[in-house]
Design a protein around this motif. Structure first.
Motif, PDB file in Angstrom:
ATOM      1  N   ASP A  71       0.863  -1.180   0.000  1.00  0.00           N
ATOM      2  CA  ASP A  71       0.000   0.000   0.000  1.00  0.00           C
ATOM      3  C   ASP A  71       0.895   1.224   0.000  1.00  0.00           C
ATOM      4  O   ASP A  71       1.989   1.202   0.569  1.00  0.00           O
ATOM      5  N   VAL A  80      -6.013   3.644   5.025  1.00  0.00           N
ATOM      6  CA  VAL A  80      -5.055   2.993   4.127  1.00  0.00           C
ATOM      7  C   VAL A  80      -5.230   3.563   2.723  1.00  0.00           C
ATOM      8  O   VAL A  80      -6.342   3.585   2.191  1.00  0.00           O
ATOM      9  N   LYS A  82      -4.300   2.951  -1.012  1.00  0.00           N
ATOM     10  CA  LYS A  82      -3.885   1.818  -1.837  1.00  0.00           C
ATOM     11  C   LYS A  82      -2.777   2.188  -2.822  1.00  0.00           C
ATOM     12  O   LYS A  82      -2.561   3.355  -3.140  1.00  0.00           O
ATOM     13  N   ASN A  83      -2.122   1.173  -3.326  1.00  0.00           N
ATOM     14  CA  ASN A  83      -1.105   1.323  -4.363  1.00  0.00           C
ATOM     15  C   ASN A  83      -1.805   1.435  -5.710  1.00  0.00           C
ATOM     16  O   ASN A  83      -2.391   0.472  -6.201  1.00  0.00           O
TER      17      ASN A  83
END
Length: 257
Positions: A71, A80, A82-83
């Motif tokens: 991530d 979080v 994300k990538n």
């Protein structure tokens, strides 16, 4: 480089003359460091303008951010990011890029004369397409970094703590170098730093040798045998937590020496 600005979106550049711009540059302000750039499609004129720092009302939250490859960023508040390089849209563009690169290689081999490579019109067309795809990927990644860093500072923590990554050393790992390059950690840090400064948020870079991943966020014990493949942090005190989330909590509690 000297710069003059008029109404109707006119700008006079030294040794170039008057040109039209897509947007009206502010008039009656002091400019600094004007520069021109080209991204294989458009020309850009960027200037620095004086801006007063504004201190916004902030919360009592110290936000730790752990950067990674799985991530992009894991925050200590549980958010979080994300990538983006793992999304279907980006993978589809990268697949097309590889296909065009293979076509160019084949055409160079087909038109090779002795030891010399001949650049034909078809090769030039393909190379222009490749440049446009590189430009598109770069814009997608930079835009995502801007969106992420803006969302982080809009949570209004009183300080933001990130780790001082040894990117140069990490790039030596041939299995991860490409993924690390695409994440743009340095650009993420640069954007976050100036956005924190504009909003009066304290920006802290933790010491490079601070064991944020190996330190237990509950009891403070250091787990020396933690490896990169271990994605879940398990401590003898009974704590079982995501490795990156544990690191972000430790960063949020980081104290300057």
């Amino acid at each position: 480089m000297k710069l003059k600005v008029k109404e109707r979106k006119l700008v006079k550049i030294e040794k170039v003359g008057w040109i039209n711009t897509n947007e009206q540059i502010s008039i009656g302000v002091k400019y600094s460091n004007p520069r021109i750039s080209y991204d294989n499609k458009y020309w850009y004129l960027s200037v620095g303008i004086e801006h007063k720092e504004t201190k916004e009302e902030v919360t009592d939250v110290s936000l730790g951010i752990d950067l990674g490859v799985k991530d992009l960023a894991v925050c200590s508040d549980g958010t979080v990011y994300k990538n983006i390089n793992k999304t279907y849209a980006v993978k589809k563009i990268e697949k097309r890029l590889k296909r065009l690169q293979k076509q160019v290689c084949r055409k160079y081999e087909q038109n090779k004369k002795g030891k010399e490579y001949v650049k034909t019109k078809n090769i030039i067309k393909l190379e222009k397409k490749i440049q446009q795809i590189h430009r598109r990927l770069a814009n997608i990644r930079t835009n995502y970094l801007h969106q992420t860093t803006t969302r982080i500072v809009k949570t209004k923590p009183y300080r933001v703590v990130i780790e001082d990554l040894n990117v140069k050393g990490m790039m030596k790992n041939k299995h991860l170098s490409d993924a690390i390059r695409k994440q743009g950690f340095h650009e993420f840090k640069r954007q976050l730093e100036y956005k924190c400064k504009l909003r009066g948020i304290e920006f802290v870079i933790a010491d490079r040798f601070y064991p944020s991943s190996r330190l237990c966020s509950q009891c403070g014990k250091i787990k020396k045998d933690l490896q990169l493949k271990d994605r879940v942090y398990q401590c003898s005190c009974g704590l079982k937590i995501d490795r990156d989330f544990n690191a972000s909590i430790n960063l949020s509690n980081y104290k300057l020496a």
